[in-house]
Design a protein around this motif. Sequence first.
Motif, short mmCIF file in Angstrom:
data_model
loop_
_atom_site.label_atom_id
_atom_site.label_comp_id
_atom_site.label_asym_id
_atom_site.label_seq_id
_atom_site.Cartn_x
_atom_site.Cartn_y
_atom_site.Cartn_z
N ALA A 84 0.88 -0.90 -0.17
CA ALA A 84 0.25 -0.24 0.34
C ALA A 84 0.85 1.36 0.38
O ALA A 84 0.84 2.32 -0.54
CB ALA A 84 -0.88 0.09 1.02
N GLN A 102 3.39 1.95 -2.05
CA GLN A 102 3.89 2.14 -2.73
C GLN A 102 2.55 3.08 -3.76
O GLN A 102 2.12 3.83 -3.57
CB GLN A 102 3.60 0.78 -4.10
N SER A 158 1.75 4.80 -6.62
CA SER A 158 -0.21 4.48 -7.57
C SER A 158 0.34 4.24 -8.62
O SER A 158 -0.48 2.82 -8.84
CB SER A 158 -0.98 6.01 -7.57
N VAL A 198 0.83 0.13 -7.89
CA VAL A 198 -0.51 -0.01 -7.51
C VAL A 198 -1.30 -0.87 -8.35
O VAL A 198 -1.43 -1.38 -8.32
CB VAL A 198 -1.39 0.89 -6.21
N HIS A 214 -4.46 1.43 0.06
CA HIS A 214 -3.16 2.83 -0.26
C HIS A 214 -4.26 4.14 -0.69
O HIS A 214 -3.50 5.42 -0.40
CB HIS A 214 -2.91 1.95 -2.01
N SER A 219 -4.34 5.78 3.09
CA SER A 219 -3.47 6.15 3.35
C SER A 219 -2.80 7.46 2.20
O SER A 219 -2.77 8.94 2.93
CB SER A 219 -2.05 5.85 3.11
N GLU A 220 -3.30 7.29 1.30
CA GLU A 220 -3.34 8.79 0.27
C GLU A 220 -3.72 9.79 0.75
O GLU A 220 -3.50 10.57 0.18
CB GLU A 220 -3.11 7.96 -1.53
N ASN A 251 2.48 10.53 -3.57
CA ASN A 251 3.16 8.94 -3.23
C ASN A 251 3.99 9.08 -4.09
O ASN A 251 3.41 8.38 -5.07
CB ASN A 251 2.66 7.84 -2.23
N ASN A 297 2.06 7.70 5.00
CA ASN A 297 1.33 6.25 4.17
C ASN A 297 2.09 5.25 5.07
O ASN A 297 0.51 4.85 5.66
CB ASN A 297 1.95 6.01 2.43
N CYS A 334 -0.28 3.62 7.50
CA CYS A 334 -1.06 2.46 7.46
C CYS A 334 0.07 1.76 8.27
O CYS A 334 -0.72 0.48 8.82
CB CYS A 334 0.09 1.86 6.29
#
Length: 368
Positions: free
Chosen positions: A130, A132, A134, A137, A287, A290-291, A303, A313, A317
Amino acid sequence: MKSLSRYFFYALILTMMINSILYVPRILINERYEGALMSLILGTLIGSILLYIFTGSLLKFPGMGLPEIFKLSLHKSIYIPSLLILGTSGFIAGGLVLINFTFIISRYLNPETPSYILLLLFVFVVGFGAMQSSKTVLYCAEIVLILSVPLLLFLIIKALTNKHMSYDAVKVILDYTWMFASWKSLTVSTYAFVGYLTLSIFNRTFSNSTDIKYRWLIPIFGFGMLLSTFIIPIGTLGTDGVNDYIFTWVSTAEAIQMKYAFIDHVVYIFLLIFLAITFLYTMVTWHIASETISSCFPRSSPNTSSVTTVLPNAISCGLMGIATIVTGSLLGEDDLFRVSSFWMTIRLPIDVFIVLTVYVLSKRRPIL
């Protein structure tokens, strides 16, 4: 990235797959005599309308995520609580799925290992994914779904043509089609379409896209997915007997055999698919969450996998991972089902609020 339509469908299919396996069968089967089939129809209609409104409104802000749109048009006292609620709901959605999967693994594959140990391992893997970027992902989602979707379609076809599939049991349920749907069954049905909310963050990566092709296919595919995952357990396990199982689709897969395959039970393939999409779904939702939450802090930025952008993030997380482990250790299977059902009933108003807010903002201040 220019293939918005492709990646948008990936997010929708992922959400439909995980919810159709976990939440839809158990909750709707409990409501099978009280308007469950009607909820599938209404849920598809409502979910598709919300999807069309949200995507149509968000595409007027190319290359911008929901945090950027809210910051442009809303005061801090409004957009920060809204983003915190949206982010927290994403963490909860992923956490509940991860706990559900841990219980399944603990019961069917590894009963000797304490559930909190498995949950700790799963949280670490999902949390790392998560954090990483976007794009990473989305690329991961593409790989996993290309491998998983054909297997899932194979399982559905195998289940529908299985000799143990009783269509007489399905016909009994059809007699209750026109009963009015309950709020619980309706919210569960609409939740299968909630993958459109991933665009709230992923829209940042599609700066040149202003349209999503083939959206008209979504209601057809979504209804077919919901209906098949509802009737297959009933036809396989029986109209009344289906209510005796906690993890309905796992029990359904156990009852299906493949005579000419090198694996004689479908359940092994099913659990393999379930493993992949559970990790992927939780990684995507965490993800997005957290963003969304990290954007509430001053001088935040999307991110890019650098240390400075990953740190917020990682903190969110990490905190959610701890909360997931503690919750999973305290809840039993029946408790988890009740919590998940309650979560479904309150999630729909949150989704409607977010969709209507974006729609109003797109009318007030569209950016072309």
